[in-house]
Design a protein around this motif. Structure first.
Motif, short mmCIF file in Angstrom:
data_model
loop_
_atom_site.label_atom_id
_atom_site.label_comp_id
_atom_site.label_asym_id
_atom_site.label_seq_id
_atom_site.Cartn_x
_atom_site.Cartn_y
_atom_site.Cartn_z
N ASN A 182 -8.74 -2.67 -3.42
CA ASN A 182 -7.83 -3.23 -2.65
C ASN A 182 -6.35 -2.62 -2.65
O ASN A 182 -5.78 -2.76 -3.66
N VAL A 183 -5.83 -2.40 -1.64
CA VAL A 183 -4.56 -1.65 -1.64
C VAL A 183 -3.73 -2.36 -0.92
O VAL A 183 -3.60 -2.54 0.52
N ILE A 184 -2.32 -2.78 -1.27
CA ILE A 184 -1.14 -3.15 -0.63
C ILE A 184 -0.22 -2.04 -0.38
O ILE A 184 0.51 -1.64 -1.31
N GLY A 185 0.03 -1.44 0.74
CA GLY A 185 0.99 -0.55 0.91
C GLY A 185 2.32 -1.35 1.23
O GLY A 185 2.51 -1.84 2.28
N VAL A 186 3.35 -0.89 0.38
CA VAL A 186 4.73 -1.58 0.84
C VAL A 186 5.80 -0.40 1.10
O VAL A 186 5.81 0.62 0.39
N GLU A 187 6.24 -0.51 2.58
CA GLU A 187 7.04 0.48 2.94
C GLU A 187 8.08 0.25 4.07
O GLU A 187 7.87 -0.42 4.90
N PRO A 188 9.30 0.30 3.75
CA PRO A 188 10.43 -0.04 4.74
C PRO A 188 10.66 0.52 5.85
O PRO A 188 11.30 0.09 6.79
N ASN A 189 10.05 1.96 5.79
CA ASN A 189 10.56 2.79 6.88
C ASN A 189 9.49 2.62 8.12
O ASN A 189 8.26 2.92 7.94
N ASP A 190 10.02 2.49 9.38
CA ASP A 190 8.95 2.09 10.36
C ASP A 190 7.92 3.13 10.83
O ASP A 190 7.14 2.81 10.90
#
Length: 251
Positions: free
Chosen positions: A61-69
């Motif tokens: 299970n992966v939560i991807g956290v990324e600020p760049n739209d």
């Protein structure tokens, strides 16, 4: 330092030309972090989802956290068939991930952009007890003549160039400060990358410091890369000696 927009307009070439990570390394992560299909991994600074995909393919299970739209939307599009993937628009320092919910934090090719102190505190908040952080880079082998000459081209034409991966390889004290009591496990894997001309230029253009098409130095940058490719390529291919380097430990 505001770094969220650094890769804007580069998501396409980043996704297309950046290398993945050795299967041997993923095996190691599973073993060292006691991962199984029930585990939750927070992939911080997940970008276009290159590393997230490899974790998802192993059933995590992966939560991807990324600020760049742009980068995040590309990951969401390419990974939408994975029901175990969740995408969050947030920064490394303020992930919005639930506290004490994560079995492993991974950071692929992104730690050098973070506020290290604030990120460490955030990892301590979201990780379960005794869970670890894995920092990994695909780094160029700086002893290789092709890589040396590639760096010289970047120094000549890229005003923001401070070394590959922000020069992080040359600052081991960063890791001593980040990991609890300065203790971490270091692993190194050979991960050479083979490129044709388009791929070689594309890989270079995907870098944060590389000029964009409208920039003054763009044509010179591409021209010098073309000369370098011509000098070292054989049968239309060039080999970039690449080393995957990992730092795994508690925080």
């Amino acid at each position: 330092m505001k770094t969220t927009g650094i890769f804007t307009d580069k998501a396409d070439i980043y996704a297309k030309y950046r290398p993945s990570y050795p299967n041997e390394y993923i095996d190691y992560l599973f073993s060292a972090s006691q991962l199984n299909h029930e585990r939750i991994v927070a992939d911080i600074g997940s970008g276009t989802g290159i590393f997230s995909r490899q974790l998802l393919e192993r059933g995590l299970n992966v939560i991807g956290v990324e600020p760049n739209d742009e980068m995040r939307k590309m990951a969401e599009q390419s990974l939408k068939r994975y029901s175990r993937f969740r995408s969050i628009k947030a920064t490394a320092e303020h992930t919005t991930v639930k506290g004490r919910s994560v079995d492993l934090v991974t950071v692929a090719q992104a730690f050098h952009w973070f506020d290290k102190k604030a990120f460490k505190i955030e990892c301590q908040r979201i990780l379960k007890q005794k869970a670890k952080v894995a920092l990994v880079w695909n780094s160029r082998d700086l002893t290789n003549p092709i890589i040396k000459e590639n760096a010289e081209i970047c120094q000549k034409t890229c005003s923001n160039f401070k070394g590959f991966s922000g020069g992080i390889e040359e600052t081991p004290e960063v890791f001593n400060r980040f990991f609890k009591d300065g203790k971490y496990e270091f692993k190194k894997y050979q991960n050479d990358v083979f490129f044709d001309y388009e791929g070689f230029v594309g890989r270079n253009l995907s870098a944060s410091y590389a000029p964009k098409k409208n920039d003054e130095e763009y044509k010179r940058f591409v021209f010098l890369l073309s000369e370098l490719f011509e000098k070292y390529s054989k049968n239309g291919k060039i080999v970039l000696q690449n080393i995957t380097q990992s730092y795994l430990g508690g925080v």
